[in-house]
Design an enzyme around this catalytic site. Sequence first.
Site, PDB file in Angstrom:
ATOM      1  N   TYR A  39       0.843  -1.193   0.000  1.00  0.00           N
ATOM      2  CA  TYR A  39       0.000   0.000   0.000  1.00  0.00           C
ATOM      3  C   TYR A  39       0.877   1.241   0.000  1.00  0.00           C
ATOM      4  CZ  TYR A  39      -3.809  -3.100   1.315  1.00  0.00           C
ATOM      5  OH  TYR A  39      -4.739  -4.091   1.354  1.00  0.00           O
ATOM      6  N   ARG A 228      -6.111   7.465  -8.210  1.00  0.00           N
ATOM      7  CA  ARG A 228      -5.210   6.402  -7.807  1.00  0.00           C
ATOM      8  C   ARG A 228      -5.785   5.103  -8.320  1.00  0.00           C
ATOM      9  NH1 ARG A 228      -6.891   3.471  -2.939  1.00  0.00           N
ATOM     10  NH2 ARG A 228      -4.760   2.797  -2.715  1.00  0.00           N
ATOM     11  N   ASN A 230      -6.375   0.864  -7.405  1.00  0.00           N
ATOM     12  CA  ASN A 230      -6.358  -0.167  -6.374  1.00  0.00           C
ATOM     13  C   ASN A 230      -6.701  -1.463  -7.089  1.00  0.00           C
ATOM     14  OD1 ASN A 230      -6.152  -1.385  -3.905  1.00  0.00           O
ATOM     15  ND2 ASN A 230      -8.088  -0.596  -3.104  1.00  0.00           N
ATOM     16  N   GLU A 271      -9.353  -1.081  -9.879  1.00  0.00           N
ATOM     17  CA  GLU A 271     -10.197   0.090  -9.648  1.00  0.00           C
ATOM     18  C   GLU A 271      -9.406   1.347  -9.970  1.00  0.00           C
ATOM     19  OE1 GLU A 271     -12.791  -1.646  -5.861  1.00  0.00           O
ATOM     20  OE2 GLU A 271     -11.421   0.036  -5.564  1.00  0.00           O
ATOM     21  N   LYS A 323      -7.549  -8.936   1.124  1.00  0.00           N
ATOM     22  CA  LYS A 323      -8.120  -8.816  -0.213  1.00  0.00           C
ATOM     23  C   LYS A 323      -9.038  -9.988  -0.555  1.00  0.00           C
ATOM     24  CE  LYS A 323      -4.633  -5.830  -2.371  1.00  0.00           C
ATOM     25  NZ  LYS A 323      -5.548  -4.720  -2.735  1.00  0.00           N
TER      26      LYS A 323
END
Lengths: 339, 313
Positions: A39, A228, A230, A271, A323
């Site tokens: 992350y 961003r 993901n 995403e 996840k």
Amino acid sequence: MTPAPFTDTAPPRATAFGDGIVERARHLPFPFSSDSYRYSANVEPAPGRVDTDAGHWGENIIDIDGDYRSDLAERAEILARDPSRCQALSHMRTAVWDVIETLLPIMATDYPEVMAFQRDGLHCSWRNDLLGLQLDFVIGDDSSLGMDPLVFIGGQVQDDIALLDARDGALWLDAGLVTFAADWCLGFDVGMRFTEIHGPVPRVHEERIVSRAEQFLLRLQPGDKFRRTNWTMTVDRRLDTSTDSYPEWGADRRLVLLDPTLPDRLHLRVEVQHLIRLPRTGAVLFLVRSYLVSLTELATVPAWRQRLGQVLAELPPDMAEYKGIDRYRAAASAWLLGT
Amino acid sequence: MSSALLDLVVRDVTVAAPDIRSLAFEAADGGLLPAYVAGSHIVVHRGGRTNSYSLTGSGSNPSDYTISVLRQPDGAGGSLALHALTVGDTVRVSAPRSAFAPVTTARRHLLIAAGIGITPMISHLKAGGEWQRPTTLLYRYRPGAAAHLDEARALAGAALVESTSRERFAVVLAEHLSSQPLGTHLYVCGPAGFSASVLQAAADAGWPASRLHSEAFAAADLGPGEPFRVHLARSDVNVDVPAGVSLLEALEGADHGVPNMCRSGICGECIVPVLRGRPEHRDLYLSDDEKADNASMMCCVSRGHDNELELDL
């Protein structure tokens, strides 16, 4: 060349380029820049074109592709079945209108062949040929839309929508229309603080990522736009893997391991999240656009096949568990790397 | 962020009160300007100075930005330069910045202004009218010297309470501080002493600090910073960084670009090693300890003091 973005695509097909890369990969925002993933506060100004091993992405804030009509039809079905996917606390009404005022002109500018927006004071006119829609409405007058304003704007974009109100030096998730959530649900999170929403995410608190991100968002000025990426993984081409519908998809995460068609069923889910400080209210608009590409499709790009294989092999257990990919990631990695 | 400046044309100049001029700026082509949050301000660049002024529109779909400027002969000179403007002159202004926004969850908005502090309240009244926000305005002014008085009366109607003396205002303030429904937010703008006394009176009356808001220009803005010079040790070159230009931009301009992403001091990509000197840290990425070490800096937002910085580049 620009691929025809407005036709509903049939199941993925190889293109005429002769390189074997499938259409869905051409504009996939492949999220990995190295063989390991952690992350980070990976935000950058938006929009902006990114060239990839298979093509490019990122030219527009609102990305309209061949799945436009089918994604919106799916959203409408989900909403009809479960209205709790759309919620707005009463003080967010102005911000919802701010979303409409902000996104429609952007879409009309980016897709002038099929969309048009005109405005005279509070009176607006919106044309969307992809949906056969021609609508005159008045800003702030819900009845002029003939439906809930948030449902209306959610019916024009493939993105999920979340709205964060800024007050008391913090951000609060006070409205949203989220039908394609990956392992969360709006009904549980609505009204929560930004830091509370991210409470279950491993590692990010020790690394101060959440608090830094919140400070960053609070510092954005109206009109600022960032984005961003993901990612996670999903079994089958299923956009709705929210916790609301867990009974429908939860077991597949185990059963897929027994299925010889695992590379067709396992999808990388990327995403693209846009963060826009809205100009009239100062609320933060959080758009989440989800892209799904199967391992089989992704493997048509050799560099991605290797990289995702390495990332899945290297990912620490706590991140894989969060996840929800811990059961099958070893199998996915082995198939991708041919081991 | 949003550091882009707008070049606008003076469309209208009116005398709003003795010593107060209202200036309307518009785009050279007469087109729409970026919308803004009620209570926003713009930074006007004029005669080598920058000054912040509240916008007096609702913020919706604006075709002009209108400000009101009090002539301050003893000030730094910004107000005099603006009073010299005439129709057709050009000005350079920042995009609107929001630092005095209405709180969306407020049950009621109690606006309190003195003198030229009325300007952001006019914006709040207009936007509040568009969205039916329950609002009361207390306006203290010297007789004959009040800007926007007719506008305030027209917008607020019976919700405007005027005071033309300190004594009268003290009574009005005490009445209103003790009679607001739970969930009311208070907004104050005026001379520093006035704002401080209103905030103190509210605190004394039991108002929580989170319900009190005073206009603080440019609170969210890092500002252009001072010019400085860096020495790049490996390549033995000096790079000058003017005010308003980031170190990252200056390095890119000198063909010494570094990997970067957010350009806002949060992502950590553009970290550069510092060999000597004390950076002015303005990022959100480094921890307090790391900042105190001065061994690295985020070149997209952080700057140097004078000419003392040496980087391992």
